[in-house]
Design an enzyme around this catalytic site. Structure first.
Site, PDB file in Angstrom:
ATOM      1  N   CYS A  35     -34.378   3.808  33.555  1.00  0.00           N
ATOM      2  CA  CYS A  35     -35.395   4.866  33.653  1.00  0.00           C
ATOM      3  C   CYS A  35     -35.796   5.304  32.245  1.00  0.00           C
ATOM      4  CB  CYS A  35     -34.837   6.046  34.447  1.00  0.00           C
ATOM      5  SG  CYS A  35     -35.859   7.514  34.360  1.00  0.00           S
ATOM      6  N   ASP A  87     -46.328  14.469  25.674  1.00  0.00           N
ATOM      7  CA  ASP A  87     -46.801  13.279  26.376  1.00  0.00           C
ATOM      8  C   ASP A  87     -47.415  12.318  25.356  1.00  0.00           C
ATOM      9  OD1 ASP A  87     -47.678  12.662  29.599  1.00  0.00           O
ATOM     10  OD2 ASP A  87     -48.676  11.504  28.026  1.00  0.00           O
ATOM     11  N   HIS A  89     -31.283  12.912  36.889  1.00  0.00           N
ATOM     12  CA  HIS A  89     -32.300  11.981  37.390  1.00  0.00           C
ATOM     13  C   HIS A  89     -32.636  12.310  38.845  1.00  0.00           C
ATOM     14  CE1 HIS A  89     -34.672   8.272  37.684  1.00  0.00           C
ATOM     15  NE2 HIS A  89     -34.269   8.307  38.945  1.00  0.00           N
ATOM     16  N   GLY A 131     -50.607   8.817  41.852  1.00  0.00           N
ATOM     17  CA  GLY A 131     -50.616   8.142  40.551  1.00  0.00           C
ATOM     18  C   GLY A 131     -49.361   8.345  39.743  1.00  0.00           C
ATOM     19  N   THR A 182     -46.429   7.390  37.726  1.00  0.00           N
ATOM     20  CA  THR A 182     -46.128   6.129  37.032  1.00  0.00           C
ATOM     21  C   THR A 182     -44.696   6.061  36.530  1.00  0.00           C
ATOM     22  OG1 THR A 182     -46.966   7.011  34.950  1.00  0.00           O
ATOM     23  CG2 THR A 182     -48.527   5.752  36.320  1.00  0.00           C
ATOM     24  N   HIS A 218     -39.169   9.458  37.424  1.00  0.00           N
ATOM     25  CA  HIS A 218     -38.210  10.510  37.066  1.00  0.00           C
ATOM     26  C   HIS A 218     -39.037  11.786  37.107  1.00  0.00           C
ATOM     27  CE1 HIS A 218     -34.657  11.999  34.433  1.00  0.00           C
ATOM     28  NE2 HIS A 218     -35.473  13.047  34.573  1.00  0.00           N
ATOM     29  N   HIS A 232     -41.161  14.839  36.771  1.00  0.00           N
ATOM     30  CA  HIS A 232     -41.697  15.469  35.558  1.00  0.00           C
ATOM     31  C   HIS A 232     -42.860  16.373  35.924  1.00  0.00           C
ATOM     32  CE1 HIS A 232     -43.620  11.511  36.087  1.00  0.00           C
ATOM     33  NE2 HIS A 232     -44.725  12.050  35.603  1.00  0.00           N
ATOM     34  N   HIS A 242     -46.119  18.067  34.217  1.00  0.00           N
ATOM     35  CA  HIS A 242     -47.040  18.115  33.079  1.00  0.00           C
ATOM     36  C   HIS A 242     -47.383  19.585  32.819  1.00  0.00           C
ATOM     37  CE1 HIS A 242     -48.266  13.731  33.472  1.00  0.00           C
ATOM     38  NE2 HIS A 242     -47.794  13.953  34.683  1.00  0.00           N
TER      39      HIS A 242
HETATM   40  P1  AMP Z   1     -47.359  10.428  35.817  1.00  0.00           P
HETATM   41  O1  AMP Z   1     -48.628   9.621  35.862  1.00  0.00           O
HETATM   42  O2  AMP Z   1     -47.505  11.790  36.407  1.00  0.00           O
HETATM   43  O3  AMP Z   1     -46.184   9.662  36.333  1.00  0.00           O
HETATM   44  O4  AMP Z   1     -47.132  10.720  34.275  1.00  0.00           O
HETATM   45  C1  AMP Z   1     -46.360   9.939  33.435  1.00  0.00           C
HETATM   46  C2  AMP Z   1     -46.671  10.424  32.061  1.00  0.00           C
HETATM   47  O5  AMP Z   1     -45.672   9.940  31.177  1.00  0.00           O
HETATM   48  C3  AMP Z   1     -48.021   9.920  31.510  1.00  0.00           C
HETATM   49  O6  AMP Z   1     -48.823  11.055  31.181  1.00  0.00           O
HETATM   50  C4  AMP Z   1     -47.619   9.121  30.266  1.00  0.00           C
HETATM   51  O7  AMP Z   1     -48.526   9.279  29.210  1.00  0.00           O
HETATM   52  C5  AMP Z   1     -46.253   9.698  29.934  1.00  0.00           C
HETATM   53  N1  AMP Z   1     -45.344   8.812  29.230  1.00  0.00           N
HETATM   54  C6  AMP Z   1     -44.973   7.561  29.585  1.00  0.00           C
HETATM   55  N2  AMP Z   1     -44.080   7.078  28.695  1.00  0.00           N
HETATM   56  C7  AMP Z   1     -43.883   8.046  27.775  1.00  0.00           C
HETATM   57  C8  AMP Z   1     -43.081   8.153  26.593  1.00  0.00           C
HETATM   58  N3  AMP Z   1     -42.278   7.157  26.195  1.00  0.00           N
HETATM   59  N4  AMP Z   1     -43.145   9.302  25.875  1.00  0.00           N
HETATM   60  C9  AMP Z   1     -43.950  10.313  26.275  1.00  0.00           C
HETATM   61  N5  AMP Z   1     -44.720  10.287  27.358  1.00  0.00           N
HETATM   62  C10 AMP Z   1     -44.698   9.163  28.100  1.00  0.00           C
HETATM   63 ZN    ZN Z   2     -34.382   9.096  34.975  1.00  0.00          ZN
END
Ligand code: AMP
Ligand code: ZN
Length: 112
Positions: free
Chosen positions: A4, A30, A46, A93, A95, A98, A100, A102
């Site tokens: 992860c 981000d 996690h 969406g 991606t 884990h 999170h 925003h």
């Molecule tokens: P989501 O689409 O809600 O799953 O958001 C995932 C977020 O993680 C996206 O806004 C990405 O830009 C951000 N993201 C992915 N990898 C990293 C990373 N290594 N460091 C910081 N942000 C990341």
């Molecule tokens: Zn995780």
């Protein structure tokens, strides 16, 4: 979880710009900001998505929301306002699997 990317960020195995950290959560910038301030607030535990929040782990979600104002203040947007967004699952969406949140701000945000 071993594979992860956010667990790796928590362990310091992947670099990130941490803006707030305590025993329960970290907040970091981000990589692809959609606004002047775009921080991800994540539990150190996690949890793969908002669909996996339970009676047992909901306290970490409450903790993150309790600290959101403080994170916003650290980022200089405590008074101007902010938005907290969670994408849960494929159609939203999500991606990174884990949990999170925003935290977005620093400009007038359109809705929806
Ligand atoms: P989501 O689409 O809600 O799953 O958001 C995932 C977020 O993680 C996206 O806004 C990405 O830009 C951000 N993201 C992915 N990898 C990293 C990373 N290594 N460091 C910081 N942000 C990341
Ligand atoms: Zn995780």
């Amino acid at each position: 979880m071993d594979n992860c990317i956010f667990c790796k960020i928590i362990k310091g195995e992947i670099p990130s710009t941490v803006v707030y950290e305590d025993d329960v959560m970290i907040a970091f910038k981000d990589l692809n900001p959609v606004a002047p301030v775009h921080v991800l607030m994540i539990p150190k535990m996690h949890i793969s998505s908002a669909a996996e929040i339970t009676e047992e782990n909901a306290h970490v979600v409450a903790h993150i929301f309790n600290k959101a104002k403080e994170v916003a203040e650290i980022m200089g947007i405590g008074n101007s306002g902010f938005r907290i967004v969670n994408n849960c699952g494929e159609n939203a969406g999500q991606t990174v699997m884990h949990l999170h949140f925003h935290l977005i701000g620093g400009k007038t945000l359109l809705w929806p």
